[in-house]
Design a protein around this motif. Sequence first.
Motif, PDB file in Angstrom:
ATOM      1  N   ILE A 105     124.521  27.327 118.229  1.00 56.36           N
ATOM      2  CA  ILE A 105     124.461  28.332 116.582  1.00 56.36           C
ATOM      3  C   ILE A 105     122.126  28.569 115.992  1.00 56.36           C
ATOM      4  O   ILE A 105     122.053  29.374 115.704  1.00 56.36           O
ATOM      5  CB  ILE A 105     124.670  27.314 115.778  1.00 56.36           C
ATOM      6  CG1 ILE A 105     125.575  27.470 115.338  1.00 56.36           C
ATOM      7  CG2 ILE A 105     123.987  28.428 114.104  1.00 56.36           C
ATOM      8  CD1 ILE A 105     126.656  26.474 114.912  1.00 56.36           C
ATOM      9  N   TYR A 126     125.720  25.780 105.552  1.00 54.12           N
ATOM     10  CA  TYR A 126     124.942  24.541 107.026  1.00 54.12           C
ATOM     11  C   TYR A 126     123.697  25.073 107.022  1.00 54.12           C
ATOM     12  O   TYR A 126     123.822  26.363 107.298  1.00 54.12           O
ATOM     13  CB  TYR A 126     125.884  25.090 107.943  1.00 54.12           C
ATOM     14  CG  TYR A 126     125.480  24.088 109.258  1.00 54.12           C
ATOM     15  CD1 TYR A 126     125.493  22.812 108.925  1.00 54.12           C
ATOM     16  CD2 TYR A 126     125.694  24.524 110.226  1.00 54.12           C
ATOM     17  CE1 TYR A 126     125.553  21.867 109.837  1.00 54.12           C
ATOM     18  CE2 TYR A 126     125.042  23.862 111.371  1.00 54.12           C
ATOM     19  CZ  TYR A 126     124.834  22.235 111.131  1.00 54.12           C
ATOM     20  OH  TYR A 126     124.397  21.742 112.650  1.00 54.12           O
ATOM     21  N   TYR A 129     121.593  27.948 109.984  1.00 48.77           N
ATOM     22  CA  TYR A 129     121.448  29.453 110.025  1.00 48.77           C
ATOM     23  C   TYR A 129     120.525  30.346 110.093  1.00 48.77           C
ATOM     24  O   TYR A 129     119.656  30.827 110.356  1.00 48.77           O
ATOM     25  CB  TYR A 129     122.711  30.660 109.363  1.00 48.77           C
ATOM     26  CG  TYR A 129     124.378  29.486 109.223  1.00 48.77           C
ATOM     27  CD1 TYR A 129     124.841  28.737 110.381  1.00 48.77           C
ATOM     28  CD2 TYR A 129     125.117  28.995 108.565  1.00 48.77           C
ATOM     29  CE1 TYR A 129     126.083  28.089 110.404  1.00 48.77           C
ATOM     30  CE2 TYR A 129     125.784  28.737 108.578  1.00 48.77           C
ATOM     31  CZ  TYR A 129     126.795  27.681 109.845  1.00 48.77           C
ATOM     32  OH  TYR A 129     128.044  27.284 109.950  1.00 48.77           O
ATOM     33  N   ASN A 172     131.099  30.977 108.356  1.00 49.91           N
ATOM     34  CA  ASN A 172     131.465  29.818 108.368  1.00 49.91           C
ATOM     35  C   ASN A 172     132.544  29.560 108.092  1.00 49.91           C
ATOM     36  O   ASN A 172     132.518  28.943 106.973  1.00 49.91           O
ATOM     37  CB  ASN A 172     130.929  28.603 108.307  1.00 49.91           C
ATOM     38  CG  ASN A 172     131.418  27.067 108.365  1.00 49.91           C
ATOM     39  OD1 ASN A 172     130.664  26.428 107.747  1.00 49.91           O
ATOM     40  ND2 ASN A 172     132.053  26.790 109.627  1.00 49.91           N
ATOM     41  N   ASP A 204     131.168  30.036 113.083  1.00 49.13           N
ATOM     42  CA  ASP A 204     131.223  28.768 113.236  1.00 49.13           C
ATOM     43  C   ASP A 204     133.000  27.821 113.143  1.00 49.13           C
ATOM     44  O   ASP A 204     132.383  28.315 111.458  1.00 49.13           O
ATOM     45  CB  ASP A 204     130.270  28.452 112.351  1.00 49.13           C
ATOM     46  CG  ASP A 204     129.625  26.423 112.144  1.00 49.13           C
ATOM     47  OD1 ASP A 204     130.505  25.847 113.030  1.00 49.13           O
ATOM     48  OD2 ASP A 204     128.730  26.661 112.033  1.00 49.13           O
ATOM     49  N   TYR A 207     135.496  22.980 112.327  1.00 52.56           N
ATOM     50  CA  TYR A 207     136.141  22.197 112.094  1.00 52.56           C
ATOM     51  C   TYR A 207     137.640  22.614 111.814  1.00 52.56           C
ATOM     52  O   TYR A 207     138.215  22.527 111.582  1.00 52.56           O
ATOM     53  CB  TYR A 207     135.691  22.288 110.154  1.00 52.56           C
ATOM     54  CG  TYR A 207     134.418  21.797 110.126  1.00 52.56           C
ATOM     55  CD1 TYR A 207     134.662  20.499 110.211  1.00 52.56           C
ATOM     56  CD2 TYR A 207     133.334  22.103 110.104  1.00 52.56           C
ATOM     57  CE1 TYR A 207     133.266  19.528 109.137  1.00 52.56           C
ATOM     58  CE2 TYR A 207     132.207  21.553 109.923  1.00 52.56           C
ATOM     59  CZ  TYR A 207     131.628  20.198 109.388  1.00 52.56           C
ATOM     60  OH  TYR A 207     130.998  19.480 109.472  1.00 52.56           O
ATOM     61  N   SER A 236     133.589  23.107 118.237  1.00 45.97           N
ATOM     62  CA  SER A 236     132.578  21.826 118.580  1.00 45.97           C
ATOM     63  C   SER A 236     133.842  20.458 118.997  1.00 45.97           C
ATOM     64  O   SER A 236     134.853  21.270 118.382  1.00 45.97           O
ATOM     65  CB  SER A 236     131.500  21.479 117.731  1.00 45.97           C
ATOM     66  OG  SER A 236     131.017  19.883 117.411  1.00 45.97           O
ATOM     67  N   SER A 238     133.047  17.464 118.549  1.00 43.53           N
ATOM     68  CA  SER A 238     132.178  16.502 117.916  1.00 43.53           C
ATOM     69  C   SER A 238     133.551  16.093 116.822  1.00 43.53           C
ATOM     70  O   SER A 238     133.473  14.520 116.728  1.00 43.53           O
ATOM     71  CB  SER A 238     131.058  17.396 116.465  1.00 43.53           C
ATOM     72  OG  SER A 238     129.584  16.937 117.482  1.00 43.53           O
ATOM     73  N   LYS A 239     133.737  17.163 116.142  1.00 46.53           N
ATOM     74  CA  LYS A 239     134.942  16.164 114.131  1.00 46.53           C
ATOM     75  C   LYS A 239     136.107  16.318 114.878  1.00 46.53           C
ATOM     76  O   LYS A 239     136.967  15.279 114.547  1.00 46.53           O
ATOM     77  CB  LYS A 239     134.946  17.204 113.528  1.00 46.53           C
ATOM     78  CG  LYS A 239     132.981  18.076 113.241  1.00 46.53           C
ATOM     79  CD  LYS A 239     131.777  16.997 112.804  1.00 46.53           C
ATOM     80  CE  LYS A 239     130.651  17.266 112.782  1.00 46.53           C
ATOM     81  NZ  LYS A 239     129.601  18.467 111.670  1.00 46.53           N
ATOM     82  N   TYR A 324     135.671  17.726 103.372  1.00 45.28           N
ATOM     83  CA  TYR A 324     134.441  17.788 102.462  1.00 45.28           C
ATOM     84  C   TYR A 324     135.491  18.355 101.071  1.00 45.28           C
ATOM     85  O   TYR A 324     136.071  18.873 100.522  1.00 45.28           O
ATOM     86  CB  TYR A 324     133.705  19.008 103.184  1.00 45.28           C
ATOM     87  CG  TYR A 324     132.865  18.554 103.852  1.00 45.28           C
ATOM     88  CD1 TYR A 324     131.884  16.778 104.000  1.00 45.28           C
ATOM     89  CD2 TYR A 324     132.581  19.597 104.957  1.00 45.28           C
ATOM     90  CE1 TYR A 324     131.123  17.632 105.209  1.00 45.28           C
ATOM     91  CE2 TYR A 324     131.986  19.261 106.618  1.00 45.28           C
ATOM     92  CZ  TYR A 324     131.370  17.971 106.326  1.00 45.28           C
ATOM     93  OH  TYR A 324     130.261  18.312 107.098  1.00 45.28           O
TER      94      TYR A 324
HETATM   95  C1  LIG Z   1     129.164  23.822 109.985  1.00 43.01           C
HETATM   96  C2  LIG Z   1     129.027  23.151 111.071  1.00 43.01           C
HETATM   97  N1  LIG Z   1     128.437  23.338 111.690  1.00 43.01           N
HETATM   98  C3  LIG Z   1     128.083  22.760 112.968  1.00 43.01           C
HETATM   99  C4  LIG Z   1     127.543  22.002 113.500  1.00 43.01           C
HETATM  100  C5  LIG Z   1     127.120  20.921 114.196  1.00 43.01           C
HETATM  101  O1  LIG Z   1     127.450  21.156 114.683  1.00 43.01           O
HETATM  102  P1  LIG Z   1     127.868  19.295 116.327  1.00 43.01           P
HETATM  103  O2  LIG Z   1     126.648  20.184 116.648  1.00 43.01           O
HETATM  104  O3  LIG Z   1     127.914  17.911 115.747  1.00 43.01           O
HETATM  105  O4  LIG Z   1     128.642  20.270 117.459  1.00 43.01           O
HETATM  106  C6  LIG Z   1     127.648  21.007 111.727  1.00 43.01           C
HETATM  107  C7  LIG Z   1     127.141  19.490 111.901  1.00 43.01           C
HETATM  108  O5  LIG Z   1     127.892  18.407 110.750  1.00 43.01           O
HETATM  109  C8  LIG Z   1     128.279  21.397 110.846  1.00 43.01           C
HETATM  110  O6  LIG Z   1     128.224  20.874 109.352  1.00 43.01           O
END
Ligand SMILES: Cc1ncc(COP(=O)(O)O)c(C=O)c1O
Length: 392
Positions: A105, A126, A129, A172, A204, A207, A236, A238-239, A324
């Motif tokens: 991003i 976020y 951007y 997003n 994006d 989530y 991602s 990540s989450k 959130y």
């Molecule tokens: C809306 C959003 N996009 C992207 C990310 C980035 O996540 P990551 O780089 O861990 O994949 C986050 C992280 O908090 C986020 O809140």
Amino acid sequence: MEYNRNLDRLPHYLFGEVDKAKDELLSQGRRVMDLGIGDPDMPPSRRMVEELKSEIEKSEWHRYPPYAGTADFKQAAAEFYLDRFGVSLDPDSEVLGLIGSKEGIAHLPYAVLNPGDYSLVPDPAYPVYGNNTLLTGCMNYYMPLAEENSYLPDLDAIPSEILGKSKLMFLNYPNNPTGAVAPLSFLEKAVEFGRRNGIIIAYDNAYSEIYYDEADRPPSILEVKGAKDVAVEFNSLSKMFNVTGWRIGFAAGSVEILRNLLKLKKNIDSGVFSAIAATGAYGLRECRGDIEAMRKLYLKRRDLMTAALEEAGLEIKPPSATFYLWCKIPGGGDSTAFCKQLLEETGVLITPGVGFGKYGEGYFRISLTCPDEDLEAAAVEIVKFFNNRNTG
Ligand SMILES: Cc1ncc(COP(=O)(O)O)c(C=O)c1O
């Protein structure tokens, strides 16, 4: 020495003030219940950790990885999109591995924009951007996300002189910070808008798997016919797998956008560590069922915090996705001062809405990614705080 002047264009780092107040409380030995950052408190599944241990033993993974991601990881990402969204992707040309979605991003504006160009950026959002557009030297046009419009931007309200200069639009959903989900009908409108105006859409979807109702799962913009001509979607691990520290995500969609992003990235980074990529592929194929337990946990936390906010007299619409809660401060006002006061009086740390943009002012964001005992204690403190405020 004069450093890059674009650094001075970045907005004041508001979270710094809250962090300072937190450090001060901790140094006084006070308890802080941190509902600020969106970083899952739960560990990844045992299976993923065991897989990573075995992958890390493989000597071939310790050399430079492929720039675009391993073929197997890209294949697993494509299988995930087909299974989850019904979207068919060519893993070779329509998927690009990323060192976390933030990395992709953040780099996209450098691959897309030329001097004088604008990015269309939602507000609140976020911060990555808009900030990276500013770092390229280009301009942002902020699209307000209003509660009365279900936190969707009004694309028809963008002035035509801005449209003419716009090259890139960020969207997003499920949305950080508001928790809103965009219906497919809005994504169709966005794709049509992008095609009509020659604007690239960066969607994006980090989530996508953090939702609460199986019957109402968040869509991908790539489900829209023709989206691959103008859109790139970020996702991602990540989450969905509680691995924010591993740094692994991917972009999918337009071949041309991905080719240019990769051209830029080849000059900056050398791809995702292959042992992480191999474990990510394993997770996407074998461990998506484990996300259900996380959803149940967040649902329990969401309902607990919603009940507390209601008891405190606040109006709150529980989100149908993300971890959130986005809430209006009764009477509006300065969200930074409000969050500092709450922290100092109760030890509960939440995020001021203005940290996500000027249209976030008057709101605060609660993250559910903290241990249950902290969340339960925070809920009690929040009710007491508002009761005192109402009677005081
Ligand atoms: C809306 C959003 N996009 C992207 C990310 C980035 O996540 P990551 O780089 O861990 O994949 C986050 C992280 O908090 C986020 O809140």
